[in-house]
Design a protein around this motif. Sequence first.
Motif, PDB file in Angstrom:
ATOM      1  N   ILE A 164       0.864  -1.179   0.000  1.00  0.00           N
ATOM      2  CA  ILE A 164       0.000   0.000   0.000  1.00  0.00           C
ATOM      3  C   ILE A 164       0.902   1.231   0.000  1.00  0.00           C
ATOM      4  CG2 ILE A 164      -1.670   1.388   1.286  1.00  0.00           C
ATOM      5  CD1 ILE A 164      -2.880  -1.145   2.375  1.00  0.00           C
ATOM      6  N   ILE A 165       0.713   2.088  -0.989  1.00  0.00           N
ATOM      7  CA  ILE A 165       1.462   3.344  -1.062  1.00  0.00           C
ATOM      8  C   ILE A 165       0.537   4.461  -0.604  1.00  0.00           C
ATOM      9  CG2 ILE A 165       2.722   4.938  -2.555  1.00  0.00           C
ATOM     10  CD1 ILE A 165       3.277   2.615  -4.429  1.00  0.00           C
TER      11      ILE A 165
ATOM     12  N   ILE B 194       0.457  -2.737 -15.189  1.00  0.00           N
ATOM     13  CA  ILE B 194      -0.821  -2.128 -15.592  1.00  0.00           C
ATOM     14  C   ILE B 194      -1.334  -1.248 -14.468  1.00  0.00           C
ATOM     15  CG2 ILE B 194      -3.241  -2.582 -16.172  1.00  0.00           C
ATOM     16  CD1 ILE B 194      -2.361  -5.032 -17.671  1.00  0.00           C
ATOM     17  N   ALA B 195      -1.563   0.039 -14.780  1.00  0.00           N
ATOM     18  CA  ALA B 195      -2.073   0.994 -13.799  1.00  0.00           C
ATOM     19  C   ALA B 195      -3.572   1.184 -13.994  1.00  0.00           C
ATOM     20  CB  ALA B 195      -1.343   2.325 -13.940  1.00  0.00           C
ATOM     21  N   VAL B 196      -4.312   1.183 -12.901  1.00  0.00           N
ATOM     22  CA  VAL B 196      -5.771   1.313 -12.940  1.00  0.00           C
ATOM     23  C   VAL B 196      -6.187   2.453 -12.017  1.00  0.00           C
ATOM     24  CG1 VAL B 196      -7.973   0.141 -12.634  1.00  0.00           C
ATOM     25  CG2 VAL B 196      -5.934  -1.194 -13.218  1.00  0.00           C
ATOM     26  N   ASP B 197      -6.947   3.397 -12.547  1.00  0.00           N
ATOM     27  CA  ASP B 197      -7.498   4.481 -11.731  1.00  0.00           C
ATOM     28  C   ASP B 197      -8.847   4.017 -11.182  1.00  0.00           C
ATOM     29  OD1 ASP B 197      -8.401   6.759 -10.546  1.00  0.00           O
ATOM     30  OD2 ASP B 197      -8.662   7.911 -12.397  1.00  0.00           O
TER      31      ASP B 197
ATOM     32  N   THR C 251       2.650  -6.887 -12.604  1.00  0.00           N
ATOM     33  CA  THR C 251       2.173  -6.072 -11.492  1.00  0.00           C
ATOM     34  C   THR C 251       0.952  -5.278 -11.922  1.00  0.00           C
ATOM     35  OG1 THR C 251       4.448  -5.822 -10.668  1.00  0.00           O
ATOM     36  CG2 THR C 251       2.802  -4.262  -9.844  1.00  0.00           C
ATOM     37  N   ILE C 252      -0.041  -5.195 -11.041  1.00  0.00           N
ATOM     38  CA  ILE C 252      -1.179  -4.316 -11.289  1.00  0.00           C
ATOM     39  C   ILE C 252      -1.204  -3.259 -10.189  1.00  0.00           C
ATOM     40  CG2 ILE C 252      -2.876  -5.712 -10.009  1.00  0.00           C
ATOM     41  CD1 ILE C 252      -4.882  -4.958 -12.306  1.00  0.00           C
ATOM     42  N   PHE C 253      -1.332  -1.995 -10.603  1.00  0.00           N
ATOM     43  CA  PHE C 253      -1.327  -0.872  -9.675  1.00  0.00           C
ATOM     44  C   PHE C 253      -2.735  -0.312  -9.570  1.00  0.00           C
ATOM     45  CE2 PHE C 253      -0.838   3.864  -9.330  1.00  0.00           C
ATOM     46  CZ  PHE C 253      -0.534   3.893  -7.976  1.00  0.00           C
TER      47      PHE C 253
ATOM     48  N   ILE D 200      -0.149  -3.705  -6.148  1.00  0.00           N
ATOM     49  CA  ILE D 200       0.295  -2.511  -5.428  1.00  0.00           C
ATOM     50  C   ILE D 200      -0.880  -1.541  -5.430  1.00  0.00           C
ATOM     51  CG2 ILE D 200       1.938  -0.592  -5.360  1.00  0.00           C
ATOM     52  CD1 ILE D 200       3.922  -2.293  -6.873  1.00  0.00           C
ATOM     53  N   ALA D 201      -1.298  -1.130  -4.247  1.00  0.00           N
ATOM     54  CA  ALA D 201      -2.438  -0.217  -4.125  1.00  0.00           C
ATOM     55  C   ALA D 201      -1.952   1.137  -3.633  1.00  0.00           C
ATOM     56  CB  ALA D 201      -3.473  -0.781  -3.157  1.00  0.00           C
TER      57      ALA D 201
END
Length: 475
Positions: free
Chosen positions: A173-174, A201-204, A243-245, A285-286
Amino acid sequence: MKKILVVDNQISTCELLQKFLSQKNFEVETITQGNPALNIIKKRHFDIIISEYRLPDIGAVEFFEKVLKIQPEVFMIFMSQEVNLKNAVDLIKRGAFNFLTKPLHPDELLEVIQDCDKLKTSFSPEASFANKQPKSRENGKNEEFGFVVGESKEALEMINLIKRVGSTNFTVIIEGETGTGKEAVARLIHKVSSRCNKPFIAVDCGSLSKEIAGSELFGHEKGAFTGAITKKTGLFELANGGTIFLDEIANLSPETQMGLLRALQEKLIRKIGGVDELPIDVRVIAATKEDLIVKSGANCFREDLFFRLSEFILKVPTLKQRISDLPLFIDHFLQQTSEELKIEKPLLSEEVKRIFNRYEWPGNVRELRNVIRRACLFIEADNCIYQNALPKGLLDALVPIEENGLSKAKNERYAVNRLDEGADTDLKSAARQAELTRIMEVLHKVDFNKTKAAKILNIHRKTLYSKLKVVNLAY
């Protein structure tokens, strides 16, 4: 100007992409077959190649391998009407940058292209893990993915934590305020991990409504709901092995949180409307700007999901907390913007430097970047940036220099006493006194952070400054 080659057997797709990308200031060429495309690639350099998966004259894997032999640094983006998971994953493992589903969404395509521009290294399979490590630059800078690390104590501690957790498979968790660079930190964690050659992959999550979140993350079967005319591959599937963010994860609905918890615990996902469970290997990663513990206590965020995600918590410092790094960020953004605008790198006047040092930067690094970019449009003849190039909102919120040599504590006592001495006995004066007392209580609790105080008091930051100015407390 970035050069893009579009390879698609449908002329209409070629024309549509050429028109759209040309409007976004890209130099675009199109062609309808793979082998002629290879001949063009031998003659001309391209930064990005966008190709249909099912070309009429050559297989996607063969085409991709031949492209890499000719231009190994090129970013390759594949697209197809129906994405076969195995094919998509295979190409991404071989080094393809992304795999998009047709019909293409303009904003999504543009975002993927911009992500290509951020990366400084190729995703080719020959690239070694050592080459994926963050490279130190002069003056304590590390500009991988447009992110300046800095050389302050806070920055170095953060980088040490990134290296420690990056080598593991821990979920992370960031935490950090808006604009501190949480996605950049997530990318660095991915880059120093053993998954660095796999997808990121980044997800909003803030843009995912309750209705579409499950479909976007886990995919859906054809006919699963009204409008599901084709089978959709979810982002977790596309990120398999990598990784998925999940940015602003607190915005996910309870139903989606449950699906995410199952994916983390069982390493299995199920498409919306599907029966079969699919195994996945994805590091999560959240990121959040909110306190997830408080949210879980208020039944807004699942407590069990929080504990599953929080194997490691990393807090990104605000720009105010690492103000000694301000010159590095300024220099980086000036250089970046000057290259973008194709101008000589400008200088800051001494007046602007003082203003930047006194400003609190509530929007953090993102706000600084935007201010620099805007200011570069108002450079004077001597190639210098002066105060008149800065936004009015910044100047209005500027922290005034303390007058008469009074310290904060003295100014506070002076202001409160002055209000007491001049106070009348009517209700209006009593209300003013109570209001000031409450404001001072909150300011002390948040260490005089005006932005946080304004949020707690439920008033605009400018309103808070106005109230403090009345009693000479707008420091």
